[in-house]
Design a protein around this motif. Structure first.
Motif, PDB file in Angstrom:
ATOM      1  N   LEU A 108       0.832  -1.195   0.000  1.00  0.00           N
ATOM      2  CA  LEU A 108       0.000   0.000   0.000  1.00  0.00           C
ATOM      3  C   LEU A 108       0.872   1.253   0.000  1.00  0.00           C
ATOM      4  O   LEU A 108       1.956   1.274   0.592  1.00  0.00           O
ATOM      5  N   ASP A 109       0.365   2.301  -0.651  1.00  0.00           N
ATOM      6  CA  ASP A 109       1.074   3.575  -0.608  1.00  0.00           C
ATOM      7  C   ASP A 109       0.700   4.323   0.666  1.00  0.00           C
ATOM      8  O   ASP A 109      -0.116   3.856   1.479  1.00  0.00           O
ATOM      9  N   SER A 110       1.306   5.493   0.869  1.00  0.00           N
ATOM     10  CA  SER A 110       1.085   6.236   2.110  1.00  0.00           C
ATOM     11  C   SER A 110      -0.346   6.705   2.263  1.00  0.00           C
ATOM     12  O   SER A 110      -0.844   6.895   3.370  1.00  0.00           O
ATOM     13  N   SER A 111      -1.052   6.882   1.148  1.00  0.00           N
ATOM     14  CA  SER A 111      -2.454   7.335   1.220  1.00  0.00           C
ATOM     15  C   SER A 111      -3.422   6.185   1.394  1.00  0.00           C
ATOM     16  O   SER A 111      -4.629   6.403   1.569  1.00  0.00           O
ATOM     17  N   LEU A 112      -2.926   4.955   1.345  1.00  0.00           N
ATOM     18  CA  LEU A 112      -3.747   3.740   1.481  1.00  0.00           C
ATOM     19  C   LEU A 112      -4.899   3.739   0.474  1.00  0.00           C
ATOM     20  O   LEU A 112      -6.027   3.340   0.768  1.00  0.00           O
ATOM     21  N   SER A 113      -4.588   4.167  -0.757  1.00  0.00           N
ATOM     22  CA  SER A 113      -5.660   4.297  -1.757  1.00  0.00           C
ATOM     23  C   SER A 113      -5.300   3.622  -3.065  1.00  0.00           C
ATOM     24  O   SER A 113      -5.855   3.963  -4.103  1.00  0.00           O
ATOM     25  N   SER A 114      -4.355   2.651  -3.013  1.00  0.00           N
ATOM     26  CA  SER A 114      -3.955   2.002  -4.262  1.00  0.00           C
ATOM     27  C   SER A 114      -3.755   0.520  -4.030  1.00  0.00           C
ATOM     28  O   SER A 114      -3.133   0.107  -3.046  1.00  0.00           O
ATOM     29  N   LEU A 115      -4.295  -0.285  -4.946  1.00  0.00           N
ATOM     30  CA  LEU A 115      -4.094  -1.740  -4.938  1.00  0.00           C
ATOM     31  C   LEU A 115      -3.597  -2.150  -6.313  1.00  0.00           C
ATOM     32  O   LEU A 115      -4.361  -2.170  -7.270  1.00  0.00           O
ATOM     33  N   ALA A 116      -2.320  -2.433  -6.410  1.00  0.00           N
ATOM     34  CA  ALA A 116      -1.771  -2.743  -7.725  1.00  0.00           C
ATOM     35  C   ALA A 116      -0.667  -3.781  -7.605  1.00  0.00           C
ATOM     36  O   ALA A 116       0.045  -3.832  -6.601  1.00  0.00           O
ATOM     37  N   ASN A 117      -0.516  -4.604  -8.638  1.00  0.00           N
ATOM     38  CA  ASN A 117       0.592  -5.559  -8.797  1.00  0.00           C
ATOM     39  C   ASN A 117       0.847  -6.411  -7.556  1.00  0.00           C
ATOM     40  O   ASN A 117       1.913  -6.361  -6.956  1.00  0.00           O
ATOM     41  N   PRO A 118      -0.136  -7.195  -7.146  1.00  0.00           N
ATOM     42  CA  PRO A 118       0.100  -8.033  -5.960  1.00  0.00           C
ATOM     43  C   PRO A 118       1.060  -9.173  -6.268  1.00  0.00           C
ATOM     44  O   PRO A 118       1.138  -9.662  -7.389  1.00  0.00           O
ATOM     45  N   LYS A 119       1.792  -9.573  -5.239  1.00  0.00           N
ATOM     46  CA  LYS A 119       2.603 -10.778  -5.317  1.00  0.00           C
ATOM     47  C   LYS A 119       1.718 -11.967  -4.975  1.00  0.00           C
ATOM     48  O   LYS A 119       0.973 -11.929  -3.986  1.00  0.00           O
ATOM     49  N   CYS A 120       1.811 -13.030  -5.761  1.00  0.00           N
ATOM     50  CA  CYS A 120       0.990 -14.219  -5.523  1.00  0.00           C
ATOM     51  C   CYS A 120       1.884 -15.367  -5.072  1.00  0.00           C
ATOM     52  O   CYS A 120       2.861 -15.708  -5.750  1.00  0.00           O
ATOM     53  N   ILE A 121       1.548 -15.952  -3.939  1.00  0.00           N
ATOM     54  CA  ILE A 121       2.319 -17.049  -3.364  1.00  0.00           C
ATOM     55  C   ILE A 121       1.362 -18.170  -3.004  1.00  0.00           C
ATOM     56  O   ILE A 121       0.294 -17.915  -2.423  1.00  0.00           O
ATOM     57  N   THR A 122       1.711 -19.391  -3.314  1.00  0.00           N
ATOM     58  CA  THR A 122       0.898 -20.541  -2.948  1.00  0.00           C
ATOM     59  C   THR A 122       1.365 -21.074  -1.601  1.00  0.00           C
ATOM     60  O   THR A 122       2.520 -21.467  -1.451  1.00  0.00           O
ATOM     61  N   LEU A 123       0.459 -21.077  -0.625  1.00  0.00           N
ATOM     62  CA  LEU A 123       0.787 -21.575   0.703  1.00  0.00           C
ATOM     63  C   LEU A 123       0.206 -22.945   0.975  1.00  0.00           C
ATOM     64  O   LEU A 123       0.735 -23.701   1.785  1.00  0.00           O
ATOM     65  N   GLY A 124      -0.907 -23.274   0.347  1.00  0.00           N
ATOM     66  CA  GLY A 124      -1.561 -24.548   0.596  1.00  0.00           C
ATOM     67  C   GLY A 124      -2.552 -24.851  -0.496  1.00  0.00           C
ATOM     68  O   GLY A 124      -2.491 -24.284  -1.601  1.00  0.00           O
ATOM     69  N   THR A 125      -3.521 -25.716  -0.196  1.00  0.00           N
ATOM     70  CA  THR A 125      -4.559 -26.061  -1.173  1.00  0.00           C
ATOM     71  C   THR A 125      -5.947 -25.715  -0.664  1.00  0.00           C
ATOM     72  O   THR A 125      -6.910 -25.796  -1.423  1.00  0.00           O
ATOM     73  N   GLN A 126      -6.063 -25.348   0.596  1.00  0.00           N
ATOM     74  CA  GLN A 126      -7.368 -25.039   1.187  1.00  0.00           C
ATOM     75  C   GLN A 126      -7.443 -23.563   1.572  1.00  0.00           C
ATOM     76  O   GLN A 126      -6.424 -22.866   1.593  1.00  0.00           O
ATOM     77  N   PRO A 127      -8.652 -23.047   1.861  1.00  0.00           N
ATOM     78  CA  PRO A 127      -8.806 -21.618   2.168  1.00  0.00           C
ATOM     79  C   PRO A 127      -7.884 -21.148   3.281  1.00  0.00           C
ATOM     80  O   PRO A 127      -7.631 -21.859   4.255  1.00  0.00           O
ATOM     81  N   ILE A 128      -7.389 -19.924   3.133  1.00  0.00           N
ATOM     82  CA  ILE A 128      -6.457 -19.331   4.088  1.00  0.00           C
ATOM     83  C   ILE A 128      -7.210 -18.351   4.977  1.00  0.00           C
ATOM     84  O   ILE A 128      -7.969 -17.516   4.489  1.00  0.00           O
ATOM     85  N   MET A 129      -6.998 -18.459   6.284  1.00  0.00           N
ATOM     86  CA  MET A 129      -7.503 -17.492   7.250  1.00  0.00           C
ATOM     87  C   MET A 129      -6.311 -16.801   7.899  1.00  0.00           C
ATOM     88  O   MET A 129      -5.414 -17.462   8.415  1.00  0.00           O
ATOM     89  N   LEU A 130      -6.295 -15.468   7.858  1.00  0.00           N
ATOM     90  CA  LEU A 130      -5.135 -14.694   8.294  1.00  0.00           C
ATOM     91  C   LEU A 130      -5.357 -14.115   9.679  1.00  0.00           C
ATOM     92  O   LEU A 130      -6.416 -13.569   9.968  1.00  0.00           O
ATOM     93  N   ARG A 131      -4.336 -14.216  10.518  1.00  0.00           N
ATOM     94  CA  ARG A 131      -4.396 -13.661  11.864  1.00  0.00           C
ATOM     95  C   ARG A 131      -3.068 -12.987  12.207  1.00  0.00           C
ATOM     96  O   ARG A 131      -2.001 -13.566  11.985  1.00  0.00           O
ATOM     97  N   GLN A 132      -3.139 -11.793  12.767  1.00  0.00           N
ATOM     98  CA  GLN A 132      -1.951 -11.124  13.286  1.00  0.00           C
ATOM     99  C   GLN A 132      -1.571 -11.770  14.609  1.00  0.00           C
ATOM    100  O   GLN A 132      -2.427 -12.060  15.445  1.00  0.00           O
ATOM    101  N   ILE A 133      -0.272 -12.032  14.793  1.00  0.00           N
ATOM    102  CA  ILE A 133       0.193 -12.554  16.080  1.00  0.00           C
ATOM    103  C   ILE A 133       1.189 -11.562  16.664  1.00  0.00           C
ATOM    104  O   ILE A 133       1.755 -10.728  15.958  1.00  0.00           O
ATOM    105  N   SER A 134       1.384 -11.655  17.962  1.00  0.00           N
ATOM    106  CA  SER A 134       2.190 -10.666  18.667  1.00  0.00           C
ATOM    107  C   SER A 134       3.596 -10.610  18.115  1.00  0.00           C
ATOM    108  O   SER A 134       4.187 -11.633  17.756  1.00  0.00           O
TER     109      SER A 134
END
Length: 1182
Positions: free
Chosen positions: A669-695
């Motif tokens: 994200l840019d500093s204005s948090l107003s742009s979504l472009a050119n994402p990096k795509c990585i394969t982590l598994g085969t089933q749905p991913i649930m994301l959680r922030q950890i300490s």
């Protein structure tokens, strides 16, 4: 060009000693591990590792050594290249810290390098039984048995004060480098005065020992004559004339004797330990020997328990521990001279129990013993005075993982996620095991709670900014439970007034005003916990009648929910009231939302909300509080976003999107948090991913760590502004939350769906670390092959079966005959359970195995090569090729066998055929059916001769690489052909080129179709290439030398693969090609370099060797030089990755020295930031 790294250091213990090394009052345990030394402090809490360092040499002998007048011990070691050096070790505190206690202070470790002596004799024949080095009890002379017929003697400077000087540390030096000599002091005082060589008529010396209490240094020599009879005699040394003379004392007929143990004064004398007896001799008393017999075994090592020498610990080759007690007539005194009044009248030997097969034993103190092992895990044990239920007098307190020796391994991706892992055959005999070695993050279980049906989990604190999380909220399908963990680890279920417990919870967490937010499908509630002035329900918001809340996300002041599928509602929860601020409806159904803050100045309030949509499959950023769309990004394909997370890594804001097929998109994200472009795509598994922030306290301690829950759970973090991904050693994680309480500090609470959604609490290891899982097999696992179609491993193993010993007079005194029985074992690739066993016939050894799918037959088979070697011969005379099918019931079924002349020493699948190295010839077999039936058998297609013994094979396309017992490497090519006259096969294997030097190769592999690598029995590796540029026919038939490098450890196997996940978004300057496993348990990585990168890294390596000097004065360039008995060559086209990586540990002054090329180096012209980035990228390759 190649660069070599150590992914896992050697773990086998070859030597161990105890002494006062780091201080006069310090008790230290020193371990020798091949090319490394580990220094431990022995205290009331056990063993504490204070330093490990490597040397530029393979340690042959390691012992303590204290010259007269010294208050501490010195470290005396010799290398396999015949160098003798002494080191003094110091552990001191900084100037700001008071001496006398290490608590709360960072100790400085100093290595004082004294003497370095070349003890090589280039014209003598090395001893067949290895090096033996002993020190006189008065520390006046050191005697080395290195060569047959010679004793190398070193006299000691009794006035040397080396090691007694106050240690100094160079300013700016760091102490975290295992090979660093920046904190090493080189002194001018010398420990040794002179060296001299004495001839000795005893050629086959078994053991030597200096006797205690003698007027002159007296050496006992245990040897075997040319009639294989063993004797012991003594020699006396005259240090002034540098001569030795026989004392006249000799004892003969010591059948099976293998160890000499000197007994200290006032008892004196020595013990001679054999295979079925132990005898005590005292040449000074000239009394009759005292002996005791026992069941036949081979004692491998010993250590003295008491200072007066009345008790000794002995370890045998089967892994049993004994105590030997000397029964005395007369009380021992404190005299340093042998006493005529103290005589040994009897010996008593008692078995204490089973241990790992020992290489070294050290009695620490107070009945604690360290057992160092090469063939199994090393152990810390405690001795007891009373036997346990098994009749043993010992207890294993701690085991130290050792994967040596690695005899074979496979690199497999069992989950199919681009994460390679090693499954290795490790250990020997009863310590044999399979070891699963995997890169990633390890979860160390601290607690386990059986709570089936958990769908999600969150942790709660006393208030929003408190670091302590002592309460867990667990959501189920139709209920919610709250559990508090007490300081004594008790889990107590609590009822929270105002909390909805009869419904599932969508999200729960702390908000401002010390309140708790709970969102259920029917309401949003602010609840005050017990102890709050408003304990109970404080405020509530409900959706319109007939609508339910389907999704929710929150931070410390905001909550965003989805109702009715397409409507987004923004709620203010930062005060004591739930206030609806805005709402927006969309054309498509909302799939996921996130309102995490990425503002470092305001962690509890977000400027944007991330939303994922179903039908048009896109993600969008919405401005808060208006909920207007700032930007959106349409996702390719038809896979829906299932989870979103706004997170910050190294001060860079990201939006992470977990998709339903296991892929992860990372938007910067840019500093204005107003742009979504050119994402990096990585394969982590085969089933749905649930994301959680950890300490951020987890792992490396840097901010920004995200846990991706899926079938292949992964921790996401950042280094050098690149996202990195470390797989977690768990499967099917559905939910996770940080959990930091008094009972479980810095932990995670994890829900595993593959275990019935049970809850586990565990701490997290450092990222990108190799984790080892052990599967004991209690026999020698020799070879391994993987069959992917059946998801199983084929293991070749050997088991020793003892026949009943003969007895004389009620005592077993004749050597027990041992039979080795071979097995083919079938193991599951997930549980590693033993599925089936195929037993070999007597005297037949299974030697090699591969999984093969033949052309024209879709069935996968295990092909096994066997051999039979007559007892009096070294070369196998016959063998078999066995073809075994794995049935649907996971049973091994022999479907074909072929008897051959000679042993099948190597075997490979080759283009749908079977390639076998049978003694001195290479055979290629086809799999043919008879009369178009389903009955297949092996049919010889072609043969190539011209070898001594084919020890190793590698294939690459149509190329075949042969590693020979003497004739080094040969490159061949298979040429298919058919005789047109009769339609029969007319194929052949022709030689393209060969290495014309003589070398014994342990293993070979093809890096590509032009470069081939080999490891020899001199612990070196080298690469050869086809000479495609020459016009000479003779030169074209010779493999061209490309490069050589000394590893310092015997490599048993190369395999293609990598332990680093293929999803790393890295532009590393090297490409990992091969992994290797060694005798000492090390795992290495070989990566290829471009010409440009090689020049830079070779220059960096050279400059660093000028700044980081070798311990004891040993030289890096000499250490890495390729060498065999016939030739020595400088290192070419290889870079020492371990040395290069130390660049990251250097001080600024040292970095400047490296970049400038001091002490004969050359200046590095590229910027230091580019060098640092390059080395950081290299460090991630393993």
């Amino acid at each position: 060009m190649n660069i070599v790294f150590t992914a896992r250091k050697s773990s086998a213990v070859f030597q161990s000693i105890k002494g006062n090394f780091t201080g006069p009052d310090d008790q230290n345990l020193i371990l020798g591990k091949g090319t490394r030394v580990e220094v431990y402090l022995i205290n009331s809490d056990g063993l504490k590792l204070v330093k490990e360092f490597g040397i530029y040499g393979e340690i042959a002998c390691l012992m303590s050594f204290r010259p007269m007048g010294h208050s501490t011990d010195m470290l005396l070691l010799t290398t396999t290249h015949y160098q003798l050096l002494t080191l003094s070790l110091r552990l001191t505190l900084s100037d700001e810290s008071p001496m006398g206690s290490l608590d709360g202070s960072v100790p400085a470790f100093t290595i004082i390098s004294d003497s370095l002596i070349d003890i090589q004799d280039r014209h003598a024949r090395p001893s067949d039984t290895g090096q033996i080095v002993v020190v006189d009890p008065t520390s006046s002379i050191i005697c080395c048995r290195l060569y047959q017929g010679l004793l190398k003697c070193v006299t000691v400077n009794m006035h040397s004060m080396i090691g007694q000087q106050p240690p100094t540390v160079r300013p700016g030096s760091s102490n975290n480098n295992s090979h660093s000599l920046r904190n090493s002091v080189k002194t001018t005082d010398k420990t040794f005065l002179d060296t001299f060589v004495l001839p000795i008529e005893e050629l086959n010396i078994i053991s030597i020992a200096f006797l205690h209490g003698c007027t002159r240094p007296t050496l006992a020599v245990l040897y075997q004559d040319n009639k294989e009879v063993r004797h012991i005699k003594t020699y006396e040394f005259n240090l002034k004339t540098k001569e030795k003379s026989e004392t006249g004392w000799i004892q003969s007929g010591l059948s099976g004797a293998g160890l000499c143990i000197p007994v200290p004064t006032p008892i004196g004398g020595l013990l001679v330990v054999g295979e079925y007896s132990i005898s005590y001799f005292n040449p000074a008393q000239r009394s009759a020997p005292r002996s005791i017999t026992f069941p036949a075994t081979i004692m491998r090592c010993y250590d003295r328990v008491d200072d007066d020498g009345t008790r000794y610990l002995l370890g045998d080759h089967t892994g049993m521990l004994y105590v030997l007690v000397l029964i005395l007539d007369g009380a021992p005194s404190s005299s340093t001279q042998p006493s005529q009044s103290v005589q040994v009248v009897d010996l008593k030997l008692e078995c204490l129990g089973a241990i790992s097969i020992p290489e070294a034993i050290v009695y620490l103190d107070k009945r604690y013993v360290f057992v160092g092992s090469h063939q199994g895990d090393s152990q810390l044990i405690q001795l007891h005075t009373e036997p346990d239920q098994q009749g043993e007098y010992l207890e294993v307190l701690e085991s130290f993982t050792n994967i040596a020796p690695i005899t074979d391994f496979e690199v497999v991706d069992l989950e199919g996620q681009g994460q390679g892992q090693i499954v290795a055959c490790s250990g020997s005999f009863k310590n044999g095991s399979l070891r699963i070695v995997r890169n990633g993050v390890g979860i160390n279980d601290r607690a386990f709670l059986s709570q089936p049906g958990i769908t999600d989990i969150w942790s709660l604190k006393e208030d929003l900014d408190s670091p302590v999380e002592d309460t867990l909220v667990m959501s189920f399908l139709n209920s919610t439970r709250v559990v508090r963990v007490t300081p004594d680890t008790e889990m107590i279920q609590e009822e929270v007034d105002g909390f909805v417990s009869d419904s599932t919870t969508l999200i729960c967490g702390n908000v401002k005003a010390k309140l708790i937010l709970q969102v259920t499908p029917s309401c949003v509630r602010l609840v005050a916990p017990a102890g709050h002035i408003q304990a109970g329900l404080v405020s509530e918001w409900r959706p319109p009648t007939g609508q339910a809340i389907s999704l929710a996300s929150m931070n410390g002041t905001q909550c965003v929910i989805a109702i009715g599928g397409k409507t987004l509602v923004y709620l203010d929860v930062g005060s004591e009231t739930v206030k609806e601020v805005s709402r927006a409806s969309f054309e498509n159904e909302i799939a996921c939302i996130d309102v995490s803050s990425v503002d470092p100045t305001n962690r509890h309030t977000s400027q944007v909300c991330a939303v994922g949509f179903w039908t048009d499959i896109k993600v969008a950023l919405l401005r808060l509080p208006s909920l207007e769309i700032l930007t959106s990004h349409a996702l390719e394909g038809e896979i829906l976003p299932r989870s979103l997370l706004l997170s910050r890594f190294e001060n860079v804001p990201y939006l992470l999107a977990g998709l339903g097929d296991g892929q992860l998109l990372a938007f910067v994200l840019d500093s204005s948090l107003s742009s979504l472009a050119n994402p990096k795509c990585i394969t982590l598994g085969t089933q749905p991913i649930m994301l959680r922030q950890i300490s951020s306290t987890h792992g490396a301690g840097s901010s920004g760590h995200v846990f991706a829950c899926s079938d292949q759970p992964t921790v996401i973090y950042s280094s050098n502004r690149k996202l990195l991904y470390s797989n977690v050693n768990l499967k099917q994680v559905t939910a996770v939350t940080s959990f930091n309480c008094e009972a479980f500090p810095d932990a995670l609470a994890i829900v595993n769906s593959d275990e019935g959604s049970n809850l586990r609490i565990g701490t997290i290891d450092e990222f990108q670390e190799l984790h080892v899982q052990s599967i004991p097999v209690h026999e020698s696992a020799r070879r391994i092959a993987y069959m992917a179609s059946k998801k199983c491993f084929g293991i070749l193993s050997m088991q020793i079966i003892n026949t009943a010993p003969e007895t004389v007079g009620g005592t077993n005194i004749l050597s027990t005959e041992e039979e080795e029985i071979g097995f083919i074992r079938l193991h599951d690739d997930q549980t590693f359970d033993l599925l089936h066993t195929f037993e070999m016939s007597k005297d037949e050894t299974p030697h090699c195995i591969t999984a093969v799918t033949f052309a024209g037959d879709p069935t996968s088979y295990f092909a096994v090569g066997t051999m039979e070697t007559p007892p009096e011969e070294d070369v196998p005379k016959k063998g078999r090729i066995l073809i075994l099918e794995v049935s649907e019931g996971m049973q091994l079924k022999l479907v074909s066998e072929l008897e051959v002349k000679g042993g099948v020493l190597s075997i490979k699948e080759f283009n749908g055929k079977l390639l076998c190295g049978i003694n001195d010839r290479l055979n290629l077999y086809s799999w043919k059916s008879m009369n178009n039936s389903r009955d297949f058998s092996l049919v010889a297609e072609c043969t190539h001769r011209g070898f001594i013994l084919i020890l190793s094979l590698a294939v690459y396309g149509d190329f075949i690489v042969v590693g020979d017992f003497m004739r080094s490497m040969t490159l061949l090519r298979y040429i298919a052909g058919t005789d047109e006259s009769n339609g029969t096969t007319n194929s052949r294997i022709e030689e393209i080129a060969r290495d014309t030097t003589m070398d014994m190769l342990m293993t070979v592999e093809a890096i590509d179709d032009e470069t081939f690598i080999a490891a020899n029995n001199s612990n070196c590796i080298f690469t050869l290439v086809k000479d495609t540029e020459t016009t000479s026919e003779d030169e074209a038939k010779r493999l061209k030398w490309s490069g050589g490098w000394h590893v310092g450890d015997q490599i048993n196997r190369f395999k293609h693969g990598s332990l680093v996940s293929s999803n790393q978004e890295s532009d590393a300057p090297a490409v990992p090609k091969l992994l290797f496993g060694t005798v000492s348990g090390a795992i290495g990585v070989i990566a290829t370099l471009s010409q440009e990168k090689y020049i830079i890294l070779h220059q960096l390596e050279t400059n660093m060797s000028k700044v980081i000097k070798g311990i004891g004065g040993l030289d890096h360039a000499s250490w890495r030089r390729f060498r065999t008995e016939a030739r020595k060559l400088p290192t070419t086209n290889f870079v020492d990755g371990d040395l290069v990586e130390l660049f990251l540990d250097l001080s600024q002054d040292e970095i400047n020295d490296v970049m400038e090329g001091v002490d004969g180096g050359s200046q590095i012209t590229i910027p230091v930031t580019e060098v640092t980035r390059m080395v950081e990228e290299l460090s991630r390759l393993h």
